[in-house]
Each structure stands twice: as C-alpha cells, then as structure tokens.
Motif scaffolding. Structure first.
Motif, PDB file in Angstrom:
ATOM      1  N   THR A  80      47.802  42.021  43.112  1.00 61.57           N
ATOM      2  CA  THR A  80      46.462  43.708  41.940  1.00 61.57           C
ATOM      3  C   THR A  80      46.309  43.001  40.313  1.00 61.57           C
ATOM      4  O   THR A  80      44.941  43.812  40.540  1.00 61.57           O
ATOM      5  CB  THR A  80      47.997  44.392  41.392  1.00 61.57           C
ATOM      6  N   ASP A  81      47.011  41.654  40.035  1.00 58.93           N
ATOM      7  CA  ASP A  81      45.971  40.709  39.371  1.00 58.93           C
ATOM      8  C   ASP A  81      44.353  40.661  39.433  1.00 58.93           C
ATOM      9  O   ASP A  81      43.005  40.553  38.863  1.00 58.93           O
ATOM     10  CB  ASP A  81      46.707  39.371  38.365  1.00 58.93           C
ATOM     11  N   ARG A  82      44.371  39.910  40.844  1.00 58.18           N
ATOM     12  CA  ARG A  82      43.005  39.348  41.211  1.00 58.18           C
ATOM     13  C   ARG A  82      41.452  40.572  40.968  1.00 58.18           C
ATOM     14  O   ARG A  82      40.317  40.167  41.194  1.00 58.18           O
ATOM     15  CB  ARG A  82      43.282  38.668  42.305  1.00 58.18           C
ATOM     16  N   ASN A  83      42.387  41.642  40.722  1.00 52.67           N
ATOM     17  CA  ASN A  83      41.159  42.975  41.237  1.00 52.67           C
ATOM     18  C   ASN A  83      40.063  42.516  40.035  1.00 52.67           C
ATOM     19  O   ASN A  83      39.416  42.943  40.271  1.00 52.67           O
ATOM     20  CB  ASN A  83      41.546  44.244  41.045  1.00 52.67           C
ATOM     21  N   ASP A  84      40.905  42.302  38.695  1.00 56.76           N
ATOM     22  CA  ASP A  84      39.831  42.000  37.435  1.00 56.76           C
ATOM     23  C   ASP A  84      39.760  40.827  36.982  1.00 56.76           C
ATOM     24  O   ASP A  84      39.414  40.619  35.478  1.00 56.76           O
ATOM     25  CB  ASP A  84      39.963  42.836  36.276  1.00 56.76           C
ATOM     26  N   HIS A  85      40.574  39.604  37.466  1.00 50.52           N
ATOM     27  CA  HIS A  85      40.874  38.489  36.606  1.00 50.52           C
ATOM     28  C   HIS A  85      40.689  37.736  38.164  1.00 50.52           C
ATOM     29  O   HIS A  85      40.820  37.859  39.478  1.00 50.52           O
ATOM     30  CB  HIS A  85      42.280  38.117  36.629  1.00 50.52           C
ATOM     31  N   LEU A  86      40.607  36.781  37.087  1.00 46.33           N
ATOM     32  CA  LEU A  86      40.261  34.958  38.300  1.00 46.33           C
ATOM     33  C   LEU A  86      41.932  34.192  37.552  1.00 46.33           C
ATOM     34  O   LEU A  86      41.862  33.800  37.469  1.00 46.33           O
ATOM     35  CB  LEU A  86      39.206  34.240  37.678  1.00 46.33           C
ATOM     36  N   VAL A  87      42.436  34.222  38.871  1.00 45.37           N
ATOM     37  CA  VAL A  87      43.685  33.748  38.701  1.00 45.37           C
ATOM     38  C   VAL A  87      43.845  32.754  39.154  1.00 45.37           C
ATOM     39  O   VAL A  87      43.769  32.041  40.207  1.00 45.37           O
ATOM     40  CB  VAL A  87      44.555  34.792  39.826  1.00 45.37           C
ATOM     41  N   ILE A  88      44.193  31.340  38.493  1.00 45.28           N
ATOM     42  CA  ILE A  88      44.365  29.624  39.052  1.00 45.28           C
ATOM     43  C   ILE A  88      46.332  29.460  38.738  1.00 45.28           C
ATOM     44  O   ILE A  88      46.437  30.303  37.970  1.00 45.28           O
ATOM     45  CB  ILE A  88      44.048  29.375  36.712  1.00 45.28           C
ATOM     46  N   THR A  89      46.319  28.699  39.862  1.00 47.57           N
ATOM     47  CA  THR A  89      47.816  28.808  40.406  1.00 47.57           C
ATOM     48  C   THR A  89      47.559  27.325  40.306  1.00 47.57           C
ATOM     49  O   THR A  89      46.785  26.538  41.128  1.00 47.57           O
ATOM     50  CB  THR A  89      48.546  29.133  41.343  1.00 47.57           C
ATOM     51  N   ALA A  90      48.819  26.056  40.079  1.00 44.13           N
ATOM     52  CA  ALA A  90      48.586  24.689  40.897  1.00 44.13           C
ATOM     53  C   ALA A  90      50.134  24.496  40.808  1.00 44.13           C
ATOM     54  O   ALA A  90      51.050  25.054  39.778  1.00 44.13           O
ATOM     55  CB  ALA A  90      48.543  24.492  39.663  1.00 44.13           C
ATOM     56  N   ASP A  91      50.386  23.432  41.440  1.00 41.83           N
ATOM     57  CA  ASP A  91      51.701  22.660  42.100  1.00 41.83           C
ATOM     58  C   ASP A  91      51.821  21.312  42.455  1.00 41.83           C
ATOM     59  O   ASP A  91      50.724  20.942  42.973  1.00 41.83           O
ATOM     60  CB  ASP A  91      52.709  23.378  42.959  1.00 41.83           C
TER      61      ASP A  91
END
Length: 207
Positions: A80-91
């Motif tokens: 849902t956050d990706r509707n108006d954001h660019l999400v960066i995740t990492a591991d």
C-alpha cells in the motif's frame, strides 16, 4: 584519427551515468543506521518506515539469491505504501565457506562468528529491491573481504564496546574491528556497510 576521437567521445558521453532526479518520495524500509547514513550521503530525501517481516528463506537458495529473496519479501510488506512512494528495501548476509552468517544471537555466537572470520576471507552479499506502484526491480552486489588474524582479546573487546548483534557476520566494516582486521576488499565498500550505493544510484537512474 578525428573520427576515432569523435567516436570515443560519443561512447563516453553515452555511457556516462545518468543524473538521478527524484520524482517520488522515498521510503527506506530499514532500521540500519548505516543504510540511513549512506542514503543521506547520496543526497536523497527519504523517510524511514519499519514493518515486521519474516526473514526465513528456502534452504536451497544460493547466498545472492537469499539476499534478494529477503529484500523482496520486505518490499511485499509495503504494497500500500508503494502507491505514492518509492520503497527501498535491502538485506545483507555474510557467507563463509558456504555457511550463512546472519546476525548473532548473543555474545557467544558473535565470538564464534568472528573467530571463524579471523585470518580468512569471506563474501558479503547485499540484495536490494526498489518498488513503486507499478514497477519493481531487484539486484545484488557481492564484496570479497579479507581479514587479518584477530586475537580472542580483540574479539572480546569489540563485542564489549561495540554492537555486533545487529550486524550480519557480527561485525561492521566501519567499526573498530574493521579498522584493525580488514586487510583488503575486492568490490564495493558500501556494500559491506549494507547498501551498494553505486549500483543503487545507477538502478534508481534507470528506474
């Protein structure tokens, strides 16, 4: 000769890294202060947002696949956050002789990990996922790290005075242990810190 120089100039211009122009607010889904510092150093505007994610993975995956798999799982939690954001995740994971060294459970486990790494070389893998409402891309980077021998006294000092519990392989390359133990690396230094900034910037520019 002129034609050769013109052709070379054209090749350099065409392959020059594009400037990233941020069009969406960025969410960094990581509590790692190292990743936050690296994004700040890249002059990116971002917010940190955290969610609990199951970081288990299939046992038949290779180290690079594990890092990307977990980064993608983290991105899935932010649909849902990706509707108006660019999400960066990492591991980030550490691989030593085909053994995956994650975050240590306690001081004894940290001591065991660092004893294994002493005087040897290992690989650090970071998987990264970038996701928006209509697009998702993933990549990884790997760095070879060579450790000088470190004594039990030095390991105990590091565990007592620093915080290896939140770091894959029980060490931070930017910490005291990195200053005295890391002989050399092959690959990206920021990848060992938890975020391969050069590859991230290139991927953001193309995204």
């Amino acid at each position: 000769m002129c034609l050769i120089l013109v052709g070379l100039y054209s090749f350099i211009v065409n392959t020059r890294q594009a400037m990233y122009k941020q069009t969406l607010p960025i969410l960094l889904a990581s509590k790692s202060p190292r990743r936050q510092e690296l994004l700040k150093s890249m002059d990116l505007d971002f917010k940190v947002r955290l969610k609990e994610v199951d970081e288990s993975y299939p046992e038949d995956l290779l180290p690079a696949e594990i890092a990307v798999y977990i980064a993608q799982k983290k991105a899935e939690a932010f649909t849902t956050d990706r509707n108006d954001h660019l999400v960066i995740t990492a591991d980030t994971i550490v691989a030593y002789k085909n053994e995956i060294l994650g975050k240590p459970d306690d001081a004894g486990h940290a001591f065991e990990m660092l004893t294994k790494l002493s005087g040897t070389n290992h690989q650090v893998y970071t998987g990264v996922c970038i996701a928006s409402a209509d697009k998702i891309t993933s990549f990884y980077d790997v760095t070879e790290v060579f450790f000088n021998p470190i004594s039990s006294e030095q390991i105990n000092y590091y565990i007592k005075n620093y915080n290896p519990m939140d770091k894959a392989g029980a060490y931070g390359v930017q910490d005291w242990i990195g200053m005295i133990a890391v002989e050399r690396i092959i690959g990206s230094y920021t990848n060992v810190m938890g975020l391969p900034t050069e590859k991230l910037y290139r991927t953001l520019s193309a995204f």
